[in-house]
Design a protein around this motif. Structure first.
Motif, PDB file in Angstrom:
ATOM      1  N   GLY A 204       0.756  -1.228  -0.134  1.00  0.00           N
ATOM      2  CA  GLY A 204      -0.021   0.129  -0.139  1.00  0.00           C
ATOM      3  C   GLY A 204       0.815   1.300  -0.157  1.00  0.00           C
ATOM      4  O   GLY A 204       0.567   2.201  -0.647  1.00  0.00           O
ATOM      5  N   LEU A 205       1.940   1.256   0.593  1.00  0.00           N
ATOM      6  CA  LEU A 205       2.978   2.381   0.822  1.00  0.00           C
ATOM      7  C   LEU A 205       3.528   2.645  -0.619  1.00  0.00           C
ATOM      8  O   LEU A 205       3.428   3.831  -1.188  1.00  0.00           O
ATOM      9  CB  LEU A 205       3.981   2.261   1.693  1.00  0.00           C
TER      10      LEU A 205
ATOM     11  N   ILE B 151      -4.655   0.784   4.024  1.00  0.00           N
ATOM     12  CA  ILE B 151      -3.950  -0.497   4.359  1.00  0.00           C
ATOM     13  C   ILE B 151      -4.486  -1.023   5.500  1.00  0.00           C
ATOM     14  O   ILE B 151      -5.031  -0.496   6.439  1.00  0.00           O
ATOM     15  CB  ILE B 151      -2.332  -0.412   4.476  1.00  0.00           C
ATOM     16  N   THR B 152      -4.782  -2.468   5.611  1.00  0.00           N
ATOM     17  CA  THR B 152      -5.731  -3.127   6.315  1.00  0.00           C
ATOM     18  C   THR B 152      -4.909  -4.401   7.111  1.00  0.00           C
ATOM     19  O   THR B 152      -4.281  -4.999   6.406  1.00  0.00           O
ATOM     20  CB  THR B 152      -6.923  -3.506   6.077  1.00  0.00           C
ATOM     21  N   ASP B 153      -5.242  -4.724   8.469  1.00  0.00           N
ATOM     22  CA  ASP B 153      -4.954  -5.811   9.067  1.00  0.00           C
ATOM     23  C   ASP B 153      -5.524  -5.945  10.644  1.00  0.00           C
ATOM     24  O   ASP B 153      -6.432  -5.340  10.782  1.00  0.00           O
ATOM     25  CB  ASP B 153      -3.482  -5.963   9.281  1.00  0.00           C
TER      26      ASP B 153
ATOM     27  N   VAL C 195       3.685   4.428   7.921  1.00  0.00           N
ATOM     28  CA  VAL C 195       2.922   5.635   7.133  1.00  0.00           C
ATOM     29  C   VAL C 195       3.708   7.052   7.643  1.00  0.00           C
ATOM     30  O   VAL C 195       4.119   7.719   6.620  1.00  0.00           O
ATOM     31  CB  VAL C 195       1.413   5.576   7.514  1.00  0.00           C
ATOM     32  N   LEU C 196       4.062   6.937   8.849  1.00  0.00           N
ATOM     33  CA  LEU C 196       4.613   8.331   9.095  1.00  0.00           C
ATOM     34  C   LEU C 196       6.105   8.472   8.667  1.00  0.00           C
ATOM     35  O   LEU C 196       6.735   9.456   8.313  1.00  0.00           O
ATOM     36  CB  LEU C 196       4.802   8.452  10.735  1.00  0.00           C
TER      37      LEU C 196
ATOM     38  N   VAL D 275      -2.404   7.782   2.973  1.00  0.00           N
ATOM     39  CA  VAL D 275      -2.593   6.460   3.437  1.00  0.00           C
ATOM     40  C   VAL D 275      -3.567   6.487   4.715  1.00  0.00           C
ATOM     41  O   VAL D 275      -3.163   6.891   5.788  1.00  0.00           O
ATOM     42  CB  VAL D 275      -1.401   5.643   3.730  1.00  0.00           C
ATOM     43  N   ALA D 276      -4.599   5.586   4.808  1.00  0.00           N
ATOM     44  CA  ALA D 276      -5.518   5.418   5.988  1.00  0.00           C
ATOM     45  C   ALA D 276      -5.065   4.030   6.348  1.00  0.00           C
ATOM     46  O   ALA D 276      -4.956   2.932   5.605  1.00  0.00           O
ATOM     47  CB  ALA D 276      -6.847   5.394   5.658  1.00  0.00           C
TER      48      ALA D 276
END
Length: 273
Positions: A114-115, A134-136, A148-149, A157-158
């Motif tokens: 996702g990144l 991005i999920t988990d 993300v940071l 990105v969420a």
């Protein structure tokens, strides 16, 4: 004399003792000098990787990712081979492939794929809202947020919790593109993953078709059971436009494009019957 009737039965018993053992096993040819997958230690804890993905069109401008990795919350906290292959593929497809699409990664782990997608999208336009999700599961949310940071993508990105097989969170958007890598590893989750794939595709209310890129590494015979379940509701074709395909196929990695089967009534309507 063995008390097991076949290798699959033995696999099932060993899986109950250690569900993630297949992810930790190294292939006999893992030291192959021509491998396209960077090696990394599987005992990494609170460390960072620097990964680079380039395209033939713009080799001088690779996608650079700083990736925090930490095995303490589980195997998802490490970058695995299929995720790197999928990241490489979408990089070769370039920003135009992703432009204007809402993207959701399943089983993101570190969030790598996702990144990469988010950085590619930013090359096409400045995004005004988060368009990559991005999920988990809950234990991996912290490392995803950290990544993300680290890559300055908090505006793009969420991070969201998503348990396969459960109701889709109302905060999730309807994706145009679903990315999934190294999600086939734990047999009790096979049916749950298939259910979530179905739910995400069925969430569409327009005539657009959700594209699914699914990359996995074959590790055991029981993987066939997942594809048996998947085949009841999806069809698939192997991605053939990747110049690295032959190389990663040798490492038992396959990249697929999934298509949800349409109800028989829809087929009949389209055929004019």
């Amino acid at each position: 004399m063995s008390t097991f009737h076949d290798d699959l039965e033995l696999d099932e018993v060993l899986d109950e003792l250690d569900p993630l053992r297949h992810l930790m096993q190294q292939d006999e040819d893992d030291d192959e000098p021509n491998s396209i997958i960077p090696k990394q230690l599987r005992s990494i804890r609170d460390d960072a990787l620097h990964l680079s993905f380039s395209s033939p069109q713009r080799p001088q401008l690779p996608v650079e990712i700083v990736l925090a990795v930490d095995a303490s919350p589980g195997c998802g906290g490490i970058a695995w081979p299929a995720g790197e292959i999928l990241s490489s593929y979408i990089t070769k497809r370039g920003p135009d492939f992703l432009h204007g699409r809402t993207i959701l990664e399943l089983g993101s782990g570190t969030g790598l794929v996702g990144l990469v997608a988010a950085k590619l999208k930013l090359r096409k336009s400045v995004l005004g809202a988060q368009s990559v999700w991005i999920t988990d599961q809950a234990p991996l949310l912290d490392i995803m947020r950290r990544n993300v940071l680290l890559n300055n993508l908090n505006a793009t990105v969420a991070v969201a919790e998503l348990d396969w097989g459960g109701p889709l969170p109302t905060s999730l958007p309807v994706p145009d593109l679903i990315l999934a890598a190294d999600c086939v590893y734990f047999e009790p989750a096979f049916s749950l993953l298939v259910q979530t794939l179905c739910d995400l595709v069925d969430a569409r209310v327009d005539d657009k078709e959700t594209e699914i890129l699914f990359c996995y590494k074959k590790r055991r015979k029981a993987d066939k059971r997942f594809f048996g379940m998947l085949g009841k509701v999806f069809t698939w074709t192997e991605v053939t436009d990747d110049p690295d395909k032959e190389a990663y196929n040798r490492e038992a990695i396959t990249l697929l494009r999934l298509f949800k089967r349409k109800p028989l009534g829809i087929h009949a309507k389209h055929n004019g019957r």
